[in-house]
Design an enzyme around this catalytic site. Structure first.
Site, PDB file in Angstrom:
ATOM      1  N   CYS A 112       0.840  -1.201   0.000  1.00 12.19           N
ATOM      2  CA  CYS A 112       0.000   0.000   0.000  1.00 12.19           C
ATOM      3  C   CYS A 112       0.876   1.253   0.000  1.00 12.19           C
ATOM      4  CB  CYS A 112      -0.993  -0.030   1.166  1.00 12.19           C
ATOM      5  SG  CYS A 112      -2.298   1.210   0.983  1.00 12.19           S
ATOM      6  N   HIS A 141      -3.829  -4.741   0.088  1.00 19.50           N
ATOM      7  CA  HIS A 141      -3.335  -5.264   1.359  1.00 19.50           C
ATOM      8  C   HIS A 141      -3.421  -6.791   1.363  1.00 19.50           C
ATOM      9  CE1 HIS A 141      -2.910  -1.538   3.707  1.00 19.50           C
ATOM     10  NE2 HIS A 141      -3.874  -1.080   2.927  1.00 19.50           N
ATOM     11  N   GLU A 143      -2.240  -8.769   3.451  1.00 18.67           N
ATOM     12  CA  GLU A 143      -2.446  -9.229   4.842  1.00 18.67           C
ATOM     13  C   GLU A 143      -3.914  -9.185   5.239  1.00 18.67           C
ATOM     14  OE1 GLU A 143      -1.423  -6.301   3.956  1.00 18.67           O
ATOM     15  OE2 GLU A 143      -1.975  -4.729   5.395  1.00 18.67           O
TER      16      GLU A 143
END
Lengths: 254, 205
Positions: B80, B185, B187
């Site tokens: 990001c 993202h 994650e």
């Protein structure tokens, strides 16, 4: 193409998951929020919002611990809030596993808080939650302090100001619809969606999966959220997602 | 050891959680540039504003240490804002120099606001434009989670790995030699995201 999001909201009072009916949080649903988040995370939910609705400000630190614990198993975005009034507390939540922060009462009382947080963490990180209460002539006014304090400011005016101050997203709930099983406050959410260019999340009142569809199609919300309903049905978020896909909405398939 | 660069910008815990889920390798939250020396791979996370993030990287000494480690051949993944920091320059709230590891400029979304909302927030499809070991076991057009208002305008098209559309096509994954960046993202993108992190950890050579 960007998908319409399905958001599960978990309301925590003193660390326990509670149900909300017109902002009263009397029924405890789960004693341990980990169970709630495990199922939402495994199923089809696109995002999780975790709200500390306790009226006791001393629960702030405990809430950070819960965020930390929940984040270990949560691989969808998690937004956390309740009692955020400065950078330090927002940072504590973000450092412990929140991806976005959500502000309401303190942002209303001090709109510069939104700018301060947006400058520090980026506007995509700052969600402004707005609660509305309709008067007898049908106009919606801002309510703060967990639904207890009705203001003389119209929801649309505050929504626009929050956007100017740096909000990255608006989370709109209605005191009249919350926990009332009659669907979202469609005219209110449609009005806000037309007034701002940041994403709008609809919240409050979902009882049928069709209510979620109406939130997207009729109220023009970008994302649809619910709390109570997801706790009562087995595989609830998955069923909700299936319904959205079946009616042809553009949702994330897993 | 996987180093996650900590410069006080945002959701570092989410990245740590996801990496810990993906590997048994040790994770080091790198608070100081010297920590990077012990790591075999580096992740630069980040949410927030470009200028402020660069200032933090400068202050901590990371903006000189990161390029040094990259020169040694270590793999770096920017996530990001972390991807945007790899660029040459940014136009976010003023003009700021980036790490200049991948030539490019950070620009605000220019879209019809009556049709597309900014920030670009939510799950969107990532169209793979260039095959790479980074995408092992990931099909094209899978959904990943995005949250950003600026995009990476890439100078050299051969650095582009994937594209996404939000009122305009923009670069969602990028690579130059041992430096990778993703605008989304991983994650927070469930199975596909975790697979991508596994792939990054597994890169060798």
């Amino acid at each position: 193409m960007l998908k319409n999001r399905l958001i599960a909201v978990i309301l925590l009072r003193n660390g326990q998951v509670v149900q909300s009916v017109k902002f009263k949080h009397t029924n405890i649903i789960h004693y341990d929020p980990v169970h709630a988040i495990e199922s939402f995370n495994r199923w089809a939910v696109d995002e999780i919002v975790l709200l500390n609705v306790s009226r006791d400000v001393s629960t702030k630190d405990f809430f950070v611990d819960i965020v930390k614990r929940l984040s270990k198993e949560c691989f969808v975005p998690m937004t956390a809030g309740g009692w955020i009034n400065d950078i330090a507390y927002a940072r504590a939540l973000l450092a412990n596993g929140a991806d976005k922060i959500i502000v309401n009462t303190d942002a209303y009382r001090n709109p510069d808080l939104i700018s301060i947080l947006a400058n520090k963490f980026g506007r995509q990180c700052v969600v402004v939650s707005i609660d509305a209460k309709q008067n007898s002539s049908g106009e919606s006014f801002v309510v703060i302090d967990r639904g207890s304090d009705i203001q003389q400011v119209k929801v649309g005016d505050w929504a626009q100001k929050a956007e100017q101050k740096g909000a990255g997203e608006l989370f709109i709930n209605s005191l009249d619809h919350d926990g009332n099983r009659k669907g979202y406050h469609i005219p209110l959410i449609r009005q806000i969606s037309s007034l701002v260019s940041i994403p709008v999340v609809a919240m409050g009142g979902v009882f049928h999966w069709q209510d979620l569809v109406d939130g997207i199609q009729r109220a023009k919300a970008d994302a649809v959220a619910a709390a109570n309903i997801f706790h009562y049905t087995e595989h609830s978020t998955k069923k909700a997602k299936q319904y959205l896909a079946e009616v042809g909405l553009n949702v994330r398939q897993i | 050891m996987i180093g996650i660069i900590n410069y006080n910008a945002g959701n570092i815990k989410s990245v740590v959680n996801a990496v810990a889920y993906c590997t048994d390798e040790q994770i080091l939250i790198a608070d100081h540039p010297r920590d990077l020396e012990d790591c075999s791979k580096l992740i630069l996370p980040g949410v927030g504003a470009f200028g402020e993030a660069m200032e933090s990287l400068d202050k901590a000494g990371f903006s000189t240490a990161i390029p040094l480690e990259v020169k040694k051949g270590k793999y770096l993944l920017g996530i990001c804002l972390g991807m945007q920091l790899l660029a040459t320059i940014s136009q976010e709230f003023g003009v700021f120099s980036g790490l200049d590891l991948i030539g490019g400029e950070i620009l605000p979304f220019r879209v019809d606001l009556s049709l597309y909302r900014v920030p670009h927030m939510g799950w969107n499809t990532v169209g793979i434009t260039k095959q790479d070991p980074f995408f092992f076991n990931i099909e094209t057009n899978m959904d990943f989670y995005f949250a950003h208002s600026y995009y990476f305008h890439c100078e050299d098209e051969s650095n582009i790995l994937a594209m996404t559309n939000h009122g305009m096509p923009f670069v969602s994954a990028i690579r130059k030699e041992n430096v990778y960046g993703v605008q989304f993202h991983p994650e927070k993108s469930q199975q596909s995201g975790l697979q991508l992190i596994k792939n990054f950890i597994g890169l060798s050579g």
